[in-house]
Design an enzyme around this catalytic site. Sequence first.
Site, PDB file in Angstrom:
ATOM      1  N   ASP A   9       0.875  -1.168   0.000  1.00 39.65           N
ATOM      2  CA  ASP A   9       0.000   0.000   0.000  1.00 39.65           C
ATOM      3  C   ASP A   9       0.922   1.231   0.000  1.00 39.65           C
ATOM      4  OD1 ASP A   9      -2.225   1.774   0.549  1.00 39.65           O
ATOM      5  OD2 ASP A   9      -1.525   1.802   2.629  1.00 39.65           O
ATOM      6  N   ASP A  11      -0.232   5.138   0.829  1.00 36.97           N
ATOM      7  CA  ASP A  11      -0.505   6.165   1.842  1.00 36.97           C
ATOM      8  C   ASP A  11      -0.612   5.542   3.225  1.00 36.97           C
ATOM      9  OD1 ASP A  11      -0.763   8.508   0.080  1.00 36.97           O
ATOM     10  OD2 ASP A  11      -2.358   7.298  -0.800  1.00 36.97           O
ATOM     11  N   GLU A  18      -0.617  11.266   4.704  1.00 40.81           N
ATOM     12  CA  GLU A  18      -1.964  11.848   4.824  1.00 40.81           C
ATOM     13  C   GLU A  18      -1.981  13.216   5.511  1.00 40.81           C
ATOM     14  OE1 GLU A  18      -4.306  10.937   3.096  1.00 40.81           O
ATOM     15  OE2 GLU A  18      -4.372   8.778   2.852  1.00 40.81           O
ATOM     16  N   GLY A  53      -9.515  10.580  -3.199  1.00 42.59           N
ATOM     17  CA  GLY A  53      -9.652  12.017  -2.990  1.00 42.59           C
ATOM     18  C   GLY A  53     -10.959  12.591  -3.508  1.00 42.59           C
ATOM     19  N   GLU A  55     -13.719  10.967  -4.062  1.00 44.05           N
ATOM     20  CA  GLU A  55     -14.784  10.366  -3.245  1.00 44.05           C
ATOM     21  C   GLU A  55     -14.856  11.063  -1.881  1.00 44.05           C
ATOM     22  OE1 GLU A  55     -12.421   8.840  -4.960  1.00 44.05           O
ATOM     23  OE2 GLU A  55     -13.371   7.341  -6.243  1.00 44.05           O
ATOM     24  N   HIS A  82      -9.984  18.349  -7.563  1.00 45.22           N
ATOM     25  CA  HIS A  82      -9.059  17.260  -7.218  1.00 45.22           C
ATOM     26  C   HIS A  82      -7.786  17.325  -8.055  1.00 45.22           C
ATOM     27  CE1 HIS A  82      -7.598  13.016  -7.151  1.00 45.22           C
ATOM     28  NE2 HIS A  82      -7.732  13.256  -5.870  1.00 45.22           N
ATOM     29  N   LYS A  85      -5.673  19.701  -6.360  1.00 49.68           N
ATOM     30  CA  LYS A  85      -5.106  19.042  -5.154  1.00 49.68           C
ATOM     31  C   LYS A  85      -3.911  18.169  -5.535  1.00 49.68           C
ATOM     32  CE  LYS A  85      -4.722  15.220  -2.591  1.00 49.68           C
ATOM     33  NZ  LYS A  85      -4.554  13.795  -2.932  1.00 49.68           N
ATOM     34  N   THR A 124      -4.620   5.781  -4.276  1.00 48.21           N
ATOM     35  CA  THR A 124      -4.245   7.127  -4.703  1.00 48.21           C
ATOM     36  C   THR A 124      -3.956   7.202  -6.211  1.00 48.21           C
ATOM     37  OG1 THR A 124      -3.022   9.064  -3.898  1.00 48.21           O
ATOM     38  CG2 THR A 124      -1.731   7.095  -4.377  1.00 48.21           C
ATOM     39  N   ASP A 183      -1.834  -0.367   6.185  1.00 48.01           N
ATOM     40  CA  ASP A 183      -1.809   0.423   7.426  1.00 48.01           C
ATOM     41  C   ASP A 183      -3.191   0.657   8.022  1.00 48.01           C
ATOM     42  OD1 ASP A 183      -2.449   2.269   5.218  1.00 48.01           O
ATOM     43  OD2 ASP A 183      -2.446   3.766   6.800  1.00 48.01           O
TER      44      ASP A 183
HETATM   45  C1  XBP Z   1      -5.199   6.368   0.577  1.00 46.54           C
HETATM   46  C2  XBP Z   1      -6.307   7.223   0.174  1.00 46.54           C
HETATM   47  C3  XBP Z   1      -6.136   8.188  -0.884  1.00 46.54           C
HETATM   48  C4  XBP Z   1      -5.395   9.462  -0.570  1.00 46.54           C
HETATM   49  C5  XBP Z   1      -5.721  10.518  -1.581  1.00 46.54           C
HETATM   50  O1  XBP Z   1      -5.318   5.088   0.013  1.00 46.54           O
HETATM   51  O2  XBP Z   1      -7.388   7.043   0.669  1.00 46.54           O
HETATM   52  O3  XBP Z   1      -7.421   8.546  -1.223  1.00 46.54           O
HETATM   53  O4  XBP Z   1      -5.750   9.965   0.698  1.00 46.54           O
HETATM   54  O5  XBP Z   1      -5.380  10.160  -2.853  1.00 46.54           O
HETATM   55  P1  XBP Z   1      -4.136   3.987   0.125  1.00 46.54           P
HETATM   56  P2  XBP Z   1      -6.085  10.817  -4.158  1.00 46.54           P
HETATM   57  O6  XBP Z   1      -3.736   3.897   1.587  1.00 46.54           O
HETATM   58  O7  XBP Z   1      -4.770   2.741  -0.386  1.00 46.54           O
HETATM   59  O8  XBP Z   1      -3.003   4.418  -0.741  1.00 46.54           O
HETATM   60  O9  XBP Z   1      -6.474  12.203  -3.774  1.00 46.54           O
HETATM   61  O10 XBP Z   1      -5.030  10.772  -5.232  1.00 46.54           O
HETATM   62  O11 XBP Z   1      -7.292   9.971  -4.478  1.00 46.54           O
HETATM   63 MG    MG Z   2      -3.036   3.172   3.357  1.00 48.80          MG
END
Ligand code: XBP
Ligand code: MG
Length: 251
Positions: A9, A11, A18, A53, A55, A82, A85, A124, A183
């Site tokens: 994963d 993020d 985050e 993001g 969503e 977005h 962003k 992401t 995570d």
């Molecule tokens: C993490 C997320 C992502 C990011 C934002 O998912 O929920 O939505 O916060 O990314 P993961 P975007 O832990 O699976 O990576 O704004 O590019 O959608």
């Molecule tokens: Mg994650």
Amino acid sequence: MTLQALIFDVDGTLADTERDGHRVAFNRAFAEAELDWVWDVPTYGELLAVTGGKERIRYFIDQWAPSLPDVADQDAWIAELHKAKTRHYLALLERHEIPLRTGVARLIHEARAAGIRLAIATTTTPENVTVLLRSTLGEDSPGWFDVISAGDIVPAKKPAPDIFHHALEALGLAPTDCLALEDSANGVRASIGAGVPTLVTLNDYTRDDDVGAALSVVDQLGEPGQPFTHIAGRRPPGEFIDLAALRALLA
Ligand code: XBP
Ligand code: MG
């Protein structure tokens, strides 16, 4: 089963992106669009319940009913917001403001040296992944991964297992030949939903998440002299997570 691939994963797992990354980028995009929205640290923690993001912005509009301009096509407006962003987020990564979590670079280097394949399964935006990898592991590092499964490449984001199915198909491996590193509760629902044994490294935002379905839960991968703390599930041997520890967990 012999371990053949690690599926990471991004993020919260590769890096704590985050709070000081995505959140800051969202707020910069809101300010630029002259919106009076501010996602403070606790608010963003609540919003993390929704992955993706675009969503997350949609959920915020629906649940918080903030002030917003009267636009004909709200989905298109959210997509533009977005995009801004993502631009702010990439700029932040390019300034090397987000480091990898403890032990991540070590484990990736060890896996490469041992011929263990690497993959990414994330919610992401794809560019966010390649720029994070380049800014932390070097220019050619995205090529170390056999597949980067990311973002809108599948219709249903985590907690749906689809992004793991995508990665497994590209790897041509069975779920039990792989180990996922996650995570969060949404991440574990996705990885376990696809049948991939999962090691969780919790972080500040996910420490109270229900990750009980994981094989093992620790606070970090650790480093020599900087031991991980075991939290739940199987206890990995040693003081830091290396391939030997992962193989022992899977045995
Ligand atoms: C993490 C997320 C992502 C990011 C934002 O998912 O929920 O939505 O916060 O990314 P993961 P975007 O832990 O699976 O990576 O704004 O590019 O959608
Ligand atoms: Mg994650």
